[in-house]
Design a protein around this motif. Structure first.
Motif, mmCIF file in Angstrom:
data_model
loop_
_atom_site.group_PDB
_atom_site.id
_atom_site.type_symbol
_atom_site.label_atom_id
_atom_site.label_comp_id
_atom_site.label_asym_id
_atom_site.label_seq_id
_atom_site.Cartn_x
_atom_site.Cartn_y
_atom_site.Cartn_z
ATOM 1 N N ARG A 1 -1.181 -0.674 -10.987
ATOM 2 C CA ARG A 1 -2.072 0.314 -10.238
ATOM 3 C C ARG A 1 -1.388 1.556 -10.298
ATOM 4 O O ARG A 1 -0.260 1.963 -10.838
ATOM 5 C CB ARG A 1 -2.030 -0.163 -8.649
ATOM 6 N N LYS A 2 -2.109 2.566 -10.025
ATOM 7 C CA LYS A 2 -1.752 4.030 -9.843
ATOM 8 C C LYS A 2 -1.724 4.554 -8.445
ATOM 9 O O LYS A 2 -2.565 4.581 -7.587
ATOM 10 C CB LYS A 2 -2.829 4.792 -10.602
ATOM 11 N N PRO A 3 -0.196 4.697 -8.035
ATOM 12 C CA PRO A 3 -0.082 5.148 -6.435
ATOM 13 C C PRO A 3 -0.826 6.593 -6.306
ATOM 14 O O PRO A 3 -0.960 7.195 -7.318
ATOM 15 C CB PRO A 3 1.521 5.163 -6.330
ATOM 16 N N PRO A 4 -0.948 6.932 -5.178
ATOM 17 C CA PRO A 4 -1.710 8.133 -4.764
ATOM 18 C C PRO A 4 -0.480 9.190 -5.266
ATOM 19 O O PRO A 4 0.765 8.928 -5.150
ATOM 20 C CB PRO A 4 -1.898 8.260 -3.218
ATOM 21 N N PRO A 5 -0.927 10.519 -5.037
ATOM 22 C CA PRO A 5 -0.011 11.599 -5.525
ATOM 23 C C PRO A 5 1.020 11.910 -4.354
ATOM 24 O O PRO A 5 0.903 11.320 -3.205
ATOM 25 C CB PRO A 5 -0.920 12.658 -5.727
ATOM 26 N N ASP A 6 2.250 12.326 -4.433
ATOM 27 C CA ASP A 6 3.189 12.727 -3.647
ATOM 28 C C ASP A 6 2.755 13.589 -2.158
ATOM 29 O O ASP A 6 2.855 13.252 -1.312
ATOM 30 C CB ASP A 6 4.500 13.247 -3.823
ATOM 31 N N ARG B 1 5.443 3.030 -4.020
ATOM 32 C CA ARG B 1 5.269 4.042 -5.205
ATOM 33 C C ARG B 1 5.449 3.322 -6.366
ATOM 34 O O ARG B 1 5.311 3.785 -7.523
ATOM 35 C CB ARG B 1 6.516 5.164 -5.082
ATOM 36 N N PRO C 1 -3.261 11.278 4.664
ATOM 37 C CA PRO C 1 -4.291 10.555 4.961
ATOM 38 C C PRO C 1 -5.176 11.228 5.893
ATOM 39 O O PRO C 1 -4.679 12.332 6.620
ATOM 40 C CB PRO C 1 -4.042 9.223 5.841
ATOM 41 N N GLU D 1 0.880 -1.272 0.124
ATOM 42 C CA GLU D 1 0.121 0.002 0.020
ATOM 43 C C GLU D 1 0.981 1.291 -0.078
ATOM 44 O O GLU D 1 0.489 2.332 -0.761
ATOM 45 C CB GLU D 1 -1.083 -0.008 1.234
ATOM 46 N N GLN D 2 1.886 1.118 0.726
ATOM 47 C CA GLN D 2 2.718 2.545 0.903
ATOM 48 C C GLN D 2 3.791 2.528 -0.345
ATOM 49 O O GLN D 2 4.445 3.434 -0.273
ATOM 50 C CB GLN D 2 3.481 2.634 2.074
ATOM 51 N N PHE E 1 -0.295 13.451 -1.047
ATOM 52 C CA PHE E 1 -1.475 12.796 -0.437
ATOM 53 C C PHE E 1 -1.056 12.712 1.000
ATOM 54 O O PHE E 1 -0.177 12.267 1.368
ATOM 55 C CB PHE E 1 -1.670 11.272 -1.093
ATOM 56 N N THR F 1 4.414 1.002 -9.770
ATOM 57 C CA THR F 1 3.056 0.969 -10.513
ATOM 58 C C THR F 1 2.777 -0.397 -10.908
ATOM 59 O O THR F 1 1.849 -0.629 -11.222
ATOM 60 C CB THR F 1 3.174 1.878 -11.817
#
Length: 65
Positions: A44-49, A31, A53, A28-29, A51, A33
Motif C-alpha cells: 500500500r501507499k501510506p498518506p503523506p506526513d 507508515r 483527517p 491504517e495508522q 495528512f 508500505t
C-alpha cells in the motif's frame, strides 16, 4: 443453552471483534508500505506526513470560521 452461556458467547464475540478492530486501526495508522499478517499480504501507499483527517464538527469555531 442457558442464559449464562449466551452471555459468555456474546462476551467472547465482542472481545474478538474489538481486538480485530484495534488491529485494523493500527494497520491504517501504520507508515509501512508492505504489511504481512496472519496469511494476508498487502502492498500500500501510506498518506503523506502532512495528512490531517477532515474535521466534520461544525461546532468548533477555531478551525471552521
Amino acid at each position: 443453552m442457558k442464559t449464562e452461556e449466551y452471555i459468555a458467547l456474546g462476551t467472547l464475540i465482542t472481545v474478538i471483534a474489538s481486538a480485530l478492530a484495534l488491529v485494523i486501526k493500527q494497520v491504517e495508522q501504520s507508515r509501512c508500505t508492505h504489511i504481512k499478517c496472519c496469511g494476508l499480504d498487502c502492498d500500500r501507499k501510506p498518506p503523506p506526513d502532512d495528512f490531517e483527517p477532515r474535521n466534520n464538527n461544525n461546532n468548533n469555531t477555531e478551525e471552521n470560521p
